[in-house]
Enzyme design. Structure first.
Site, mmCIF file in Angstrom:
data_model
loop_
_atom_site.group_PDB
_atom_site.id
_atom_site.type_symbol
_atom_site.label_atom_id
_atom_site.label_comp_id
_atom_site.label_asym_id
_atom_site.label_seq_id
_atom_site.Cartn_x
_atom_site.Cartn_y
_atom_site.Cartn_z
ATOM 1 N N GLU A 1 56.811 -28.578 -118.136
ATOM 2 C CA GLU A 1 56.129 -28.612 -116.849
ATOM 3 C C GLU A 1 56.756 -27.555 -115.932
ATOM 4 O O GLU A 1 57.981 -27.476 -115.853
ATOM 5 C CB GLU A 1 56.256 -29.988 -116.186
ATOM 6 C CG GLU A 1 55.351 -30.069 -114.965
ATOM 7 C CD GLU A 1 55.368 -31.454 -114.294
ATOM 8 O OE1 GLU A 1 54.382 -31.761 -113.623
ATOM 9 O OE2 GLU A 1 56.344 -32.196 -114.425
ATOM 10 N N GLY A 44 65.733 -33.193 -112.231
ATOM 11 C CA GLY A 44 66.472 -34.454 -112.375
ATOM 12 C C GLY A 44 66.092 -35.072 -113.700
ATOM 13 O O GLY A 44 66.925 -35.565 -114.450
ATOM 14 N N ALA A 45 64.787 -35.039 -114.010
ATOM 15 C CA ALA A 45 64.281 -35.611 -115.246
ATOM 16 C C ALA A 45 62.853 -35.122 -115.454
ATOM 17 O O ALA A 45 62.255 -34.538 -114.555
ATOM 18 C CB ALA A 45 64.300 -37.142 -115.177
ATOM 19 N N MET A 46 62.319 -35.370 -116.653
ATOM 20 C CA MET A 46 60.943 -34.944 -116.965
ATOM 21 C C MET A 46 60.273 -36.021 -117.801
ATOM 22 O O MET A 46 60.801 -36.463 -118.814
ATOM 23 C CB MET A 46 60.994 -33.610 -117.730
ATOM 24 C CG MET A 46 59.640 -33.140 -118.229
ATOM 25 S SD MET A 46 58.495 -32.817 -116.842
ATOM 26 C CE MET A 46 56.930 -33.234 -117.614
ATOM 27 N N GLU A 47 59.046 -36.395 -117.371
ATOM 28 C CA GLU A 47 58.374 -37.587 -117.898
ATOM 29 C C GLU A 47 57.625 -37.382 -119.207
ATOM 30 O O GLU A 47 56.644 -38.082 -119.465
ATOM 31 C CB GLU A 47 57.390 -38.099 -116.847
ATOM 32 C CG GLU A 47 56.160 -37.191 -116.598
ATOM 33 C CD GLU A 47 56.321 -36.181 -115.477
ATOM 34 O OE1 GLU A 47 55.303 -35.675 -114.992
ATOM 35 O OE2 GLU A 47 57.460 -35.878 -115.092
ATOM 36 N N HIS A 101 60.887 -43.781 -111.671
ATOM 37 C CA HIS A 101 59.964 -42.684 -111.381
ATOM 38 C C HIS A 101 59.322 -42.162 -112.674
ATOM 39 O O HIS A 101 58.099 -42.044 -112.788
ATOM 40 C CB HIS A 101 60.748 -41.564 -110.678
ATOM 41 C CG HIS A 101 59.950 -40.355 -110.316
ATOM 42 N ND1 HIS A 101 59.502 -40.115 -109.037
ATOM 43 C CD2 HIS A 101 59.518 -39.302 -111.053
ATOM 44 C CE1 HIS A 101 58.835 -38.968 -109.013
ATOM 45 N NE2 HIS A 101 58.834 -38.451 -110.221
ATOM 46 N N GLU A 102 60.169 -41.860 -113.663
ATOM 47 C CA GLU A 102 59.648 -41.248 -114.896
ATOM 48 C C GLU A 102 58.770 -42.225 -115.682
ATOM 49 O O GLU A 102 57.785 -41.837 -116.293
ATOM 50 C CB GLU A 102 60.791 -40.739 -115.778
ATOM 51 C CG GLU A 102 61.736 -39.744 -115.089
ATOM 52 C CD GLU A 102 61.039 -38.593 -114.376
ATOM 53 O OE1 GLU A 102 59.943 -38.188 -114.807
ATOM 54 O OE2 GLU A 102 61.594 -38.096 -113.383
ATOM 55 N N HIS A 162 55.255 -42.421 -114.403
ATOM 56 C CA HIS A 162 54.423 -41.302 -114.856
ATOM 57 C C HIS A 162 53.767 -41.582 -116.205
ATOM 58 O O HIS A 162 52.780 -40.940 -116.550
ATOM 59 C CB HIS A 162 55.274 -40.030 -115.024
ATOM 60 C CG HIS A 162 55.501 -39.267 -113.762
ATOM 61 N ND1 HIS A 162 54.488 -38.916 -112.896
ATOM 62 C CD2 HIS A 162 56.632 -38.739 -113.230
ATOM 63 C CE1 HIS A 162 55.000 -38.209 -111.881
ATOM 64 N NE2 HIS A 162 56.299 -38.092 -112.068
ATOM 65 N N GLU A 204 53.231 -36.858 -108.354
ATOM 66 C CA GLU A 204 54.601 -36.927 -107.839
ATOM 67 C C GLU A 204 54.727 -37.841 -106.629
ATOM 68 O O GLU A 204 55.692 -38.575 -106.499
ATOM 69 C CB GLU A 204 55.121 -35.514 -107.518
ATOM 70 C CG GLU A 204 55.249 -34.626 -108.755
ATOM 71 C CD GLU A 204 56.087 -35.251 -109.873
ATOM 72 O OE1 GLU A 204 56.772 -36.259 -109.653
ATOM 73 O OE2 GLU A 204 56.041 -34.714 -111.002
#
Length: 873
Positions: A136, A272-275, A308-309, A312, A331
């Site tokens: 992303e 921070g992170a990726m879903e 959060h992730e 998603h 987001e």
């Protein structure tokens, strides 16, 4: 800067149905070989196929129509700046299905995007590399040629050829693992077919990891992958994930659609992170928790990021935005619901109050600038897409969804969400689609109300006046755009549809009246309210606007701060509004200092945290004057009573928020030079270093900060030694963030040099430089010079991702002289950073606002701080 060609999306005459993809990474030479066999549909005859492709060399390509002869491509034309390739064929490909085959090679880069290498050290001290992905927004095209747009969804069959002693993961579960015929040290790992999905959510990881595993109550296998030997540190995240999946399943009333989900810690990771669907990647500090060495704020951060992730997985992955213009839907929504989820898992965190300080006020500050942007932005080129991963998409997005949820009510909101997810699952949607579903569920004019918040930038300031008539209180309310430079007095003043709630001192927790302010002004009558009662607008601080009360209304609210009758979140909101009005020149900063002194009995962590933030801004501003010491004294006076009450050691029965408050207060006192705090910090630091008494994790940041701020080269050397010895990334980051507090110019240089050294992971360099810039006037100058001197290396390292924007903001936002704005502007005109253009504008605007604020109020602030101390006559 040369103008770019207008951006065009890919042609629609050929689209993918399924990608069969086999990749073979070389972890020594940092290259990879790939084979793509894509099942495609030709919708109209064409002799070329246009795809996205970047930093990849195609070796051969062919197309075979179903049941027909294979046709070899005769040319590959790369359009590098558009990140596209055109495959040309000698004859037209006819309408219908076919197979596109491409053999290609690529590089495992070190830019933390696409298919890249991530450095780690084995327990024996050997340096090795993992191969990981971050696609992303537009980097799947760096791993394989593809139709790299969120609306072009397909299924994926992925196979990886990897060393047999490595872990290989992808979105789906492994269905086959067999020796690779050409090399006995390799295996071929095949994964199950994915659902229909977007390219940016595809992921693969090849490396060495341990894991902990559990099952959620709805039968999903959850694993947390950690560096080797650290499986224990995955347990906290595992617990959160296992609780969260069923929570979302119930909330959305839609089951999680894959058989498994993996959460994995990656050493070098930009975000921070990726879903990624079914394989969520994290920075180590956003996933790993060590019961002994992790502080309370780290636990909370991990809980929020996991929440959060996982959100998603439904909102973004199952239903995806049609184009990046609607990124905010993903987001903003995930940034709101992560709090709902953490509140469900950890009610003791009082997380919704923290939302106001962490997201809501941050969004208001950015959105008051002339260089802000609407939530929905038309974007095209990849660098424009990178630029919208900012506080508007995330924090303003989350704030307006929170306001919307409050306006609709939970039950209808969930009903609308469920309809939206069912209607668009495995498809794409736009902002309007969500409004339609919520409008149908609630019967309220959602599209009309929300359009004013997403299609235009900014927000209103609501001016309120009151008058008493018998037992009635008459309120007159009007709205106009709030600008950081003062009220908007132009001709064409934008307006909003503003949901307004009102409460009174009768019951500060309960809303007495709700109205929709759909014009510029209105008058409201509240009956049965005596003259001695106060009236508060926006209880819960949910509406996305600021308020300017008449002076009589404000006077009547102040006792509610002192005696704690106002809710914590409203005490915070009142203070934050006034602080913002003072920066905009609508009231004097002295008024805010007087209000701050009323917080002397405040028990709430988040209220102190927001107060502390604003005092930090003021302290930084006044570092440009000769009375910086006076504001330090003000800070010491304000924080001493709560500091004495809390003490240094945790008491039985204390919880999460007490630990956070103690760390905040001691750090504030230590930094401001409170003698007893400084002495105690030094004593405890010595014991910690000598191994006599290890500092509890929650006290480390405040102690490190205090001893460095008032320390010498020996202190810095000790800190660097602690950094080298730390085996947890969290501890390394904790040290990196405070190193900048050191004050001697030669030591500041040493810290800046350290920031670019091998000792600091590339994604963390930014916080070291930012720490230097944020801690003193000398630091700010030195950090800016350092960024200019090392610009090539820094820019090359972050290749225009959002880390470059963060670096610029942290470095220059604190200046307060007009000519610095001009200097920053001209530097970036000659050193363009396309993905940070807007950030540069925002910083220049902030510098000018700071300078105006200083000119306007410095003398009054100085007088107030002096007379505060004068003996009464």
């Amino acid at each position: 800067m040369p103008e770019r060609r207008p951006f065009v999306r890919l042609p629609t005459d050929v689209y993918p149905v399924n990608y069969g993809l086999c990749l073979k990474p070389d972890l020594i030479d940092f290259t990879f070989e790939g084979k793509l066999e894509a099942l495609v549909e030709v919708t109209q005859a064409t002799n070329q196929i246009v795809m996205n492709c970047a930093d990849i060399d195609i070796i051969t390509a062919s197309f075979a129509p179903q049941g027909g002869e294979e046709i070899n491509a005769t040319g590959f034309n790369y359009q590098n700046e558009d990140e596209k390739v055109t495959l040309s064929f000698p004859s037209a490909l006819q309408k219908g299905s076919g197979t596109l085959k491409i053999d290609f090679v690529g590089e495992l880069n070190d830019k933390m995007k696409g298919f890249y290498r991530s450095k780690y050290t084995t327990s024996a001290g050997e340096i090795r590399y993992a191969a990981v992905t971050q696609f992303e927004a537009t980097d799947a095209r760096r791993a394989f040629p593809c139709w790299d747009e969120p609306a072009i969804k397909a299924t994926f069959d992925i196979a990886l050829i990897v060393p047999k002693d490595r872990v290989a993961l992808s979105n789906m579960n492994v269905i086959d693992r067999k020796p690779y015929p050409e090399d006995e040290n390799l295996v071929e790992v095949k994964f199950a077919t994915t659902p229909i999905m977007s390219t940016y959510l595809v992921a693969f990881v090849i490396g060495e990891y341990d894991f902990v595993e559990s099952q959620s109550s709805d039968g999903i296998t959850v694993r947390v992958y950690t560096p080797v030997g650290r499986a224990e540190q995955g347990k906290f995240a595992l617990e959160v994930a296992t609780k969260t999946l069923p929570f979302y399943k119930d909330y959305f009333n839609v089951p999680y659609p894959l058989p498994k989900i993996d959460l994995i810690a990656i050493a070098d990771f930009a975000a921070g992170a990726m879903e990624n669907w079914g394989l969520v990647t994290y920075r180590e500090t956003a996933l790993l928790i060590d019961p002994k060495n992790s502080c309370s704020s780290s636990r909370q951060w991990v809980a929020l990021v996991v929440g959060h992730e996982l959100a998603h997985q439904w909102f973004g992955n199952l239903v995806t935005m049609e184009w990046w213009t609607h990124l905010w839907l993903n987001e903003g929504f995930a940034s709101w619901i992560e709090y709902l989820c953490v509140d469900h898992c950890f009610p003791e965190y009082d997380i919704w109050t923290q939302f106001v300080s962490a997201d809501y006020t941050r969004a208001l500050d950015l959105d008051a600038l002339d260089s802000s942007h609407p939530i929905e932005v038309n974007v095209g080129h990849p660098s424009e897409v990178d630029e919208i991963f900012d506080a508007i998409s995330y924090s303003k997005g989350a704030s307006v969804i929170r306001m919307l949820h409050n306006y609709i009510g939970d039950e209808d909101f969930r009903k609308g969400m469920n309809a939206y997810l069912l209607k668009f699952q495995h498809k794409n949607a736009s902002t309007e689609d969500l409004w339609d579903c919520l409008e149908q569920a609630s019967g309220k004019p959602i599209a009309a109300v929300m359009g004013s918040w997403t299609k235009q930038m900014g927000f209103p300031i609501i001016e309120v006046e009151q008058e008493q008539q018998g037992d009635d209180r008459i309120l007159k309310m009007s709205q106009k755009k709030f600008c950081a430079s003062g009220p908007h007095n132009g001709e064409d003043c934008p307006s909003w549809m503003v949901p307004i709630s009102i409460c009174t001192s009768d019951d500060p927790k309960c809303t007495k009246l709700k109205v929709l302010l759909d014009r510029l002004e209105t008058t409201i009558t509240l009956s049965g309210i005596g003259p001695d009662q106060w009236v508060k607008i926006n209880p819960g601080t949910v509406g996305f606007y600021r308020i300017q009360y008449s002076s009589s209304m404000l006077e009547s609210l102040l006792p509610g701060v002192r005696d704690l009758n106002l809710q914590p979140v409203d005490r915070l909101g009142l203070q934050n509004d006034l602080f913002s009005l003072s920066r905009a020149g609508m009231i004097s900063t002295v008024e805010v200092l007087k209000l701050m002194e009323a917080f002397v009995n405040e028990p709430n962590y988040t209220v102190w945290s927001d107060l502390s933030c604003n005092l930090g801004v003021l302290s930084s501003l006044l570092s440009h004057t000769d009375f910086h010491e006076e504001i330090q004294e003000f800070i010491r006076d304000l924080f001493t009573p709560i500091g004495l009450e809390l003490g240094w050691d945790s008491k039985p029965g204390e919880g999460h928020l007490d630990a956070l408050l103690r760390g905040l207060v001691l750090g504030k006192l230590g930094k401001a030079g409170h003698k007893p705090t400084l002495e105690e910090a030094r004593r405890r630091f010595r014991d910690h270093v000598d191994g006599k008494q290890v500092l509890p994790a929650d006290l480390r940041s405040p102690v490190y900060l205090t001893v460095l701020k008032h320390g010498d080269s020996a202190t810095l050397d000790t800190m660097l030694k602690l950094h080298k010895q730390a085996d947890m990334q969290e501890e390394k980051n904790r040290i990196e963030r405070v190193l900048g507090a050191i004050s001697a110019p030669d030591l500041i240089q040493k810290v800046l040099t350290f920031a670019l050294s091998e000792e600091v992971r590339p994604q963390d360099t930014v916080s070291v430089i930012g720490g230097v810039a944020g801690s003193s006037k000398q630091g700010r100058k030195a950090a800016w010079k350092f960024v200019k001197d090392n610009w090539e290396e820094l820019y090359n390292r972050y290749q225009g991702g959002f880390l470059i924007s963060r670096l610029i903001k942290l470095t220059v936002d604190g200046f307060a002289i007009d000519k610095m704005a001009a200097e920053v502007k001209s530097f970036f005109e000659s050193h363009p950073a396309p993905a940070a253009e807007r950030t540069v504008q925002q910083c220049c605007e902030n510098i000018l606002l700071n300078a105006a604020w200083l000119k306007r109020d410095a003398e009054d602030i100085n007088q107030y701080l002096l007379q505060r101390k004068a003996p009464p006559v």
